[in-house]
Design an enzyme around this catalytic site. Structure first.
Site, PDB file in Angstrom:
ATOM      1  N   HIS A  26       0.747  -1.309  -0.237  1.00 47.54           N
ATOM      2  CA  HIS A  26      -0.161  -0.327   0.192  1.00 47.54           C
ATOM      3  C   HIS A  26       0.743   1.061  -0.023  1.00 47.54           C
ATOM      4  CE1 HIS A  26       0.660   1.873   4.234  1.00 47.54           C
ATOM      5  NE2 HIS A  26       0.820   0.313   4.399  1.00 47.54           N
ATOM      6  N   CYS A  27       0.248   2.301  -0.953  1.00 47.54           N
ATOM      7  CA  CYS A  27       0.768   3.662  -0.262  1.00 47.54           C
ATOM      8  C   CYS A  27      -0.015   4.217   0.578  1.00 47.54           C
ATOM      9  CB  CYS A  27       0.966   3.946  -2.091  1.00 47.54           C
ATOM     10  SG  CYS A  27      -0.503   4.356  -2.663  1.00 47.54           S
ATOM     11  N   ALA A  28       0.384   5.852   0.315  1.00 45.61           N
ATOM     12  CA  ALA A  28      -0.695   7.090   1.279  1.00 45.61           C
ATOM     13  C   ALA A  28      -2.370   6.465   1.649  1.00 45.61           C
ATOM     14  CB  ALA A  28      -0.175   8.196   1.075  1.00 45.61           C
ATOM     15  N   THR A  29      -2.588   6.346   0.094  1.00 44.99           N
ATOM     16  CA  THR A  29      -4.150   6.286   0.444  1.00 44.99           C
ATOM     17  C   THR A  29      -4.875   5.029  -0.648  1.00 44.99           C
ATOM     18  OG1 THR A  29      -3.831   7.769  -1.694  1.00 44.99           O
ATOM     19  CG2 THR A  29      -4.461   8.452   0.230  1.00 44.99           C
ATOM     20  N   ARG A  30      -3.475   3.913  -1.101  1.00 44.26           N
ATOM     21  CA  ARG A  30      -3.910   2.930  -2.067  1.00 44.26           C
ATOM     22  C   ARG A  30      -3.645   1.816  -1.790  1.00 44.26           C
ATOM     23  NH1 ARG A  30      -1.642   5.342  -7.227  1.00 44.26           N
ATOM     24  NH2 ARG A  30      -0.726   6.745  -5.935  1.00 44.26           N
TER      25      ARG A  30
END
Length: 480
Positions: A26-30
């Protein structure tokens, strides 16, 4: 019971189960998935999950937009799915199985420049602030600047250049480090290589034309001019690639017993020599051609047409990932011209997408569930993060995305038609005005107003007239 249990269960089911997940991170929002069989993912069902704000496929990864809760959701999801925690780098490697040659090239370019963006954004803001206090005559009847009347602000102006110079003049150091990091070569040697391109003992490349005498290294049978490549992009990329290639090849053939001594020497020294004899001059020339072509296109009689096309298609380029290529062009324009007229259009496109979401908030103002998605999406978009707005709202309905593209087109024409220049890449939204050169701030503010008003009005008109209601279901799942 965790509030994420049911959404995680539904996502696992509709994505094809644990057996269909090759890698997840995952990244910051996804949430980012590399799927064994992308066709097994039921996009419609996934987007019906309340926590999900949208989906798209980019860089060989199927991405599910969750929002700021993604970290907690991710932890619950991997426990339920029975998959292990995976790094972003492992995910990128696995994703390449779903990418063609062009997509891989763009992915490599993105991996080089993405780590540099925080520094470039800070540098742009610093240069913008220095210009405001040092160039704009605000005091004593518009005859003097803050720096001219205040010793404090004069000191601030001089001090901030320490950071600005470190970011932009010594940019090749960051680039060669990023290339070495991307290729798996020694990062510290990548940094050393970059320093050899910008060392203080080298004549600044931009000062060559006015130099009465160019220093050189004299080898008896040959002389090499001591010219640096400060702020240059392509020479640094070429040098970084050659160094990484040499080191990785030497590692395979040099015995482990002596590799610590032989490999660094035989990879770094020849690369530095090639950089100053071949790679630097060639890279400089290529960079000059690129910047000249783009700048000539934007300032020619048909510059408005270039701006219109770029402003209209930039948002779709983000969907495909092709927008990463603009970073290299922006940096080249900055090094050659002292600023970029391309980046302001990018900031305006982001603002336009946020304004379309703002209109959707107005249209759905009585829908509390919709506002939980749209309000954070609009805020993040105005601050330069467009994914929640584009994939969670605008592409979902279709017509807001189209309205934003039209607004971006008009704003881009105003920006380019007025020769607006940014000091550098900045915050790609409303705060981006701080990166604009002072004399263009007023007209850029006008372009910003256009990028806010036109998408807002058009989105409401399209909604009321049932115009532009195009289904983007397929486009969101285009592999990019």
């Amino acid at each position: 019971m965790s509030k994420y249990k049911e959404p995680a269960k539904d996502l696992l089911k509709h994505i094809g189960g644990s057996n269909n997940i090759s890698v997840v991170t995952h990244c910051a929002t996804r949430m980012r998935f590399v799927l064994n069989d992308p066709e097994k993912a039921d996009i419609d069902k996934i987007e019906e999950i309340q926590l999900v704000k949208g989906t798209f496929t980019q860089g060989g990864q199927f991405q599910v937009i969750i929002g700021n809760e993604v970290s907690s959701f991710y932890n619950d999801f991997i426990k339920m799915a029975g998959v292990s925690d995976t790094s972003k780098e492992e995910a990128k490697v696995a994703a390449k199985q779903n990418m063609n040659v062009l997509q891989r090239m763009i992915s490599h370019l993105a991996d080089i420049f993405t780590p540099l963006i925080p520094a470039l954004v800070v540098g742009g803001l610093i240069l913008g602030f220095r210009n405001v206090i040092g160039d704009i005559k605000l005091l004593e009847g518009g005859t003097k600047t803050l720096v001219e009347v205040s010793q404090f602000w004069s000191g601030v102006h001089a001090f901030l250049w320490l950071i600005g110079e470190a970011i932009f003049h010594f940019l090749p150091v960051g680039i060669t480090w990023a290339v070495a990091r991307k290729m798996g070569a020694s990062q510290i040697l990548g940094i050393v290589l970059g320093i050899t391109l910008v060392s203080p003992q080298l004549l600044n490349a931009y000062g060559v034309a006015g130099a009465t005498e160019i220093p050189f290294w004299d080898f008896g049978f040959a002389k090499i001019e001591m010219i640096g490549y400060q702020a240059q992009v392509i020479p640094a990329i070429l040098a970084g690639l050659v160094f990484s290639f040499l080191e990785l090849k030497l590692r395979k053939v040099v015995p482990n017993a002596i590799s610590m001594i032989v490999v660094p020497f035989l990879s770094l020294v020849p690369t530095v020599l090639l950089a100053h004899i071949v790679l630097g001059p060639i890279g400089w020339q290529i960079g000059s051609w690129v910047s000249d072509i783009v700048y000539s296109g934007l300032t020619s009689a048909f510059g408005w047409l270039f701006a219109a096309v770029f402003g209209f298609v930039y948002a779709p380029l983000v969907i495909t990932g092709l927008h990463h290529m603009t970073n290299a062009i922006d940096l080249q324009l900055m090094s050659e011209l002292g600023g970029t007229n391309l980046w302001p259009m990018i900031a305006l496109s982001n603002i336009a997408q946020g304004s379309a979401v703002l209109a959707m908030i107005f249209i759905n103002r009585k829908d509390e569930e919709e506002k939980q998605v749209s309000i954070p999406a609009a805020i993040s978009c105005y601050l330069g993060v467009t994914e929640p707005a584009m994939f969670g709202i605008n592409l979902k309905y279709g017509f807001p995305f189209l309205a934003a593209m039209i607004g971006s087109l008009v704003a881009a024409v105003i920006s380019v038609g007025s020769n607006v220049m940014a000091n550098s890449i900045g915050v790609g939204g409303i705060p981006g005005i701080l990166s604009i050169q002072p004399k263009y701030m007023t007209v850029f503010a006008l372009a910003m107003v256009v990028a806010i008003v036109i998408p807002f009005v058009l989105t409401i008109i399209f909604a009321k007239t049932n115009t532009g209601k195009i289904s983007f279901k397929k486009s969101r799942s285009i592999k990019a």
